[in-house]
Scaffold this motif. Structure first.
Motif, PDB file in Angstrom:
ATOM      1  N   GLY A 181     -32.058 -24.004  -4.795  1.00 51.02           N
ATOM      2  CA  GLY A 181     -33.450 -24.413  -4.754  1.00 51.02           C
ATOM      3  C   GLY A 181     -34.368 -23.225  -4.541  1.00 51.02           C
ATOM      4  O   GLY A 181     -35.443 -23.121  -5.157  1.00 51.02           O
ATOM      5  N   SER A 240     -40.743 -26.189  -8.539  1.00 55.26           N
ATOM      6  CA  SER A 240     -39.300 -26.094  -8.768  1.00 55.26           C
ATOM      7  C   SER A 240     -38.762 -27.393  -9.348  1.00 55.26           C
ATOM      8  O   SER A 240     -39.145 -28.482  -8.930  1.00 55.26           O
ATOM      9  CB  SER A 240     -38.574 -25.789  -7.452  1.00 55.26           C
ATOM     10  OG  SER A 240     -37.170 -25.885  -7.639  1.00 55.26           O
ATOM     11  N   PRO A 286     -33.175 -30.170  -8.287  1.00 58.36           N
ATOM     12  CA  PRO A 286     -32.847 -31.280  -7.388  1.00 58.36           C
ATOM     13  C   PRO A 286     -31.612 -30.972  -6.557  1.00 58.36           C
ATOM     14  O   PRO A 286     -30.807 -30.096  -6.897  1.00 58.36           O
ATOM     15  CB  PRO A 286     -32.565 -32.425  -8.360  1.00 58.36           C
ATOM     16  CG  PRO A 286     -32.005 -31.744  -9.578  1.00 58.36           C
ATOM     17  CD  PRO A 286     -32.699 -30.400  -9.656  1.00 58.36           C
ATOM     18  N   LYS A 301     -35.175 -33.470  -3.409  1.00 56.73           N
ATOM     19  CA  LYS A 301     -35.405 -32.036  -3.478  1.00 56.73           C
ATOM     20  C   LYS A 301     -34.327 -31.301  -2.695  1.00 56.73           C
ATOM     21  O   LYS A 301     -33.950 -31.712  -1.596  1.00 56.73           O
ATOM     22  CB  LYS A 301     -36.784 -31.700  -2.892  1.00 56.73           C
ATOM     23  CG  LYS A 301     -37.104 -30.219  -2.911  1.00 56.73           C
ATOM     24  CD  LYS A 301     -38.471 -29.956  -2.309  1.00 56.73           C
ATOM     25  CE  LYS A 301     -38.773 -28.465  -2.279  1.00 56.73           C
ATOM     26  NZ  LYS A 301     -40.096 -28.169  -1.690  1.00 56.73           N
ATOM     27  N   SER A 342     -32.711 -29.135  -0.177  1.00 57.55           N
ATOM     28  CA  SER A 342     -33.208 -28.634   1.106  1.00 57.55           C
ATOM     29  C   SER A 342     -32.082 -28.669   2.130  1.00 57.55           C
ATOM     30  O   SER A 342     -31.309 -29.629   2.189  1.00 57.55           O
ATOM     31  CB  SER A 342     -34.371 -29.502   1.593  1.00 57.55           C
ATOM     32  OG  SER A 342     -34.710 -29.196   2.924  1.00 57.55           O
TER      33      SER A 342
END
Length: 400
Positions: free
Chosen positions: A19, A256, A259, A265, A267
């Motif tokens: 990410g 961004s 996924p 998202k 993370s």
């Protein structure tokens, strides 16, 4: 006029994931070939929310720099440095705090948002309230004119602009400014000096923006002016005082598309990440364990790619032909979910391969990364000292 210069940074909070690569680092790699870039390990910023547990910071600093290099950030093109190794950051932050209204900090949108999100932490500290001011000091210290941010971070650049504008208004009116500006015009030489005055008059009396641009270009092209005289003439051109700190502008970056393993998202807080330099077996295992369309309880059940988190990764890593194969195979039950996941695994591993190769020399010899960061810190300090010399002089602190 200040040259275009990019300043960006990251907090050292652990190993970086894909990410970070798709959201920030790919953009850095592109920018370093287009502008003068400074990339900062924001370790002081890490303390604004993680002051109660600093054990992760040191290791994270070196891991993160290696991840940057692995992603393609080139120390020969960009300056990589550590924020706390340049003490001028703290000094400029303190000096700017003398003129920054409290209300400006309290109205930053992310301030209350972060307090709500991190309600388990005691964030009733000046360090947390003042982090937008520290960010402003980071940018202004290098007279950074371009700040790559997403739309949600634009308010941080706006407050930086307001602080620079206020600083120039309060401290740009140096004693004898007009006399010094007139002397600087004489240093330009008769022909250039006369042209500068003509263009200045046209802009100030007629609002001729083309004359303003031409005068700026003239100053930028004049070689025999000191830095101080050049900035005086930029300020004199627009009817103000000496421009000490530039008004930075945001360089908007695309959101961004990366996924996480669950479709949300990517993370660390969601536990859905793949690290930049994660072991191949671990990558394959994680992707094989990803949830799929609940309608495909059995191999023979057709599915809908739009309801499957794996499909989102196909958008990033697969070719158009592969995506067509996935849609056809999933909706007709012609392929199983494990088959569908294999191209994603292959795509991630192919993206990571050069990252491992770029990182390997620094993993084998840790002194390499420490040496390049030391060089970057010295380069950053040279620029910082230039700015602080002018700031101290403007604020009456340049006495012996």
């Amino acid at each position: 006029m200040f040259p275009d210069r990019v300043l960006s940074g990251m907090r050292p909070t652990g190993k970086l994931h894909l990410g970070h690569y798709h959201g920030v680092l790919k953009n850095w790699v592109q920018l370093q070939s287009e502008y003068e870039c400074l990339f900062m390990v924001a370790d002081l910023h890490a303390l604004t929310t993680a002051y109660d547990d600093v054990s992760v910071i040191e290791k994270s600093v070196w891991d993160m720099v290696i991840d940057w290099i692995a992603a393609g950030v080139d120390p020969s093109q960009a300056t990589i440095f550590i924020q706390s190794r340049v003490p001028e950051h703290a000094e400029l932050h303190l000096l700017l705090s003398m003129i920054t209204p409290l209300s400006w900090l309290e109205r930053v949108p992310t301030y209350k948002d972060q307090i709500d999100k991190l309600s388990n932490k005691d964030l009733g500290t000046y360090g947390f309230l003042g982090y937008p001011l520290l960010q402003a000091a980071d940018i202004l210290l290098y007279r950074g004119t371009l700040v790559p941010v997403g739309e949600d971070q634009v308010p941080h650049v706006e407050i930086t602009r307001e602080i620079a504008r206020r600083f120039n208004h309060v401290f740009g009116k140096e004693a004898g400014f007009e006399e010094k500006a007139e002397n600087a015009i004489k240093k330009m030489g008769g022909k250039k000096g006369k042209l500068y005055e003509e263009l200045r008059t046209r802009f100030q009396q007629e609002g001729d923006v083309e004359a303003l641009d031409a005068a700026r270009a003239l100053l930028a092209d004049t070689q025999n002016l000191s830095h101080g005289d050049r900035e005086r003439l930029f300020g004199f051109l627009e009817g103000g005082g000496k421009m000490i700190l530039p008004e930075s502008r945001p360089l908007l970056t695309a959101a961004s598309r990366m996924p996480g393993l669950d479709g949300a998202k990517m993370s660390k807080s969601y536990g859905n990440t793949i690290s930049l330099r994660e072991d191949a077996d671990s990558v394959a295992r994680k992707i094989k364990q990803m949830p799929t369309d609940p309608a495909r309880g059995r191999r023979t059940d057709p599915g809908d790619p739009e309801k499957c988190p794996v499909w989102q990764l196909h958008q990033v890593y697969s070719t158009e032909d592969t995506r067509k194969w996935v849609v056809e195979g999933c909706t007709t039950a012609g392929i199983g979910c494990i088959q569908c996941k294999q191209p994603v695994i292959d795509g991630v591993l192919a993206e990571q391969k050069p990252m491992f190769e770029r990182a390997q020399p620094f993993l084998e010899d840790p002194t390499l990364v420490r040496n390049l960061v030391a060089d970057g810190c010295e380069r950053a300090r040279e620029l910082a000292r230039e700015t602080m010399r002018d700031v101290r002089e403007a604020m009456g602190l340049a006495y012996d």
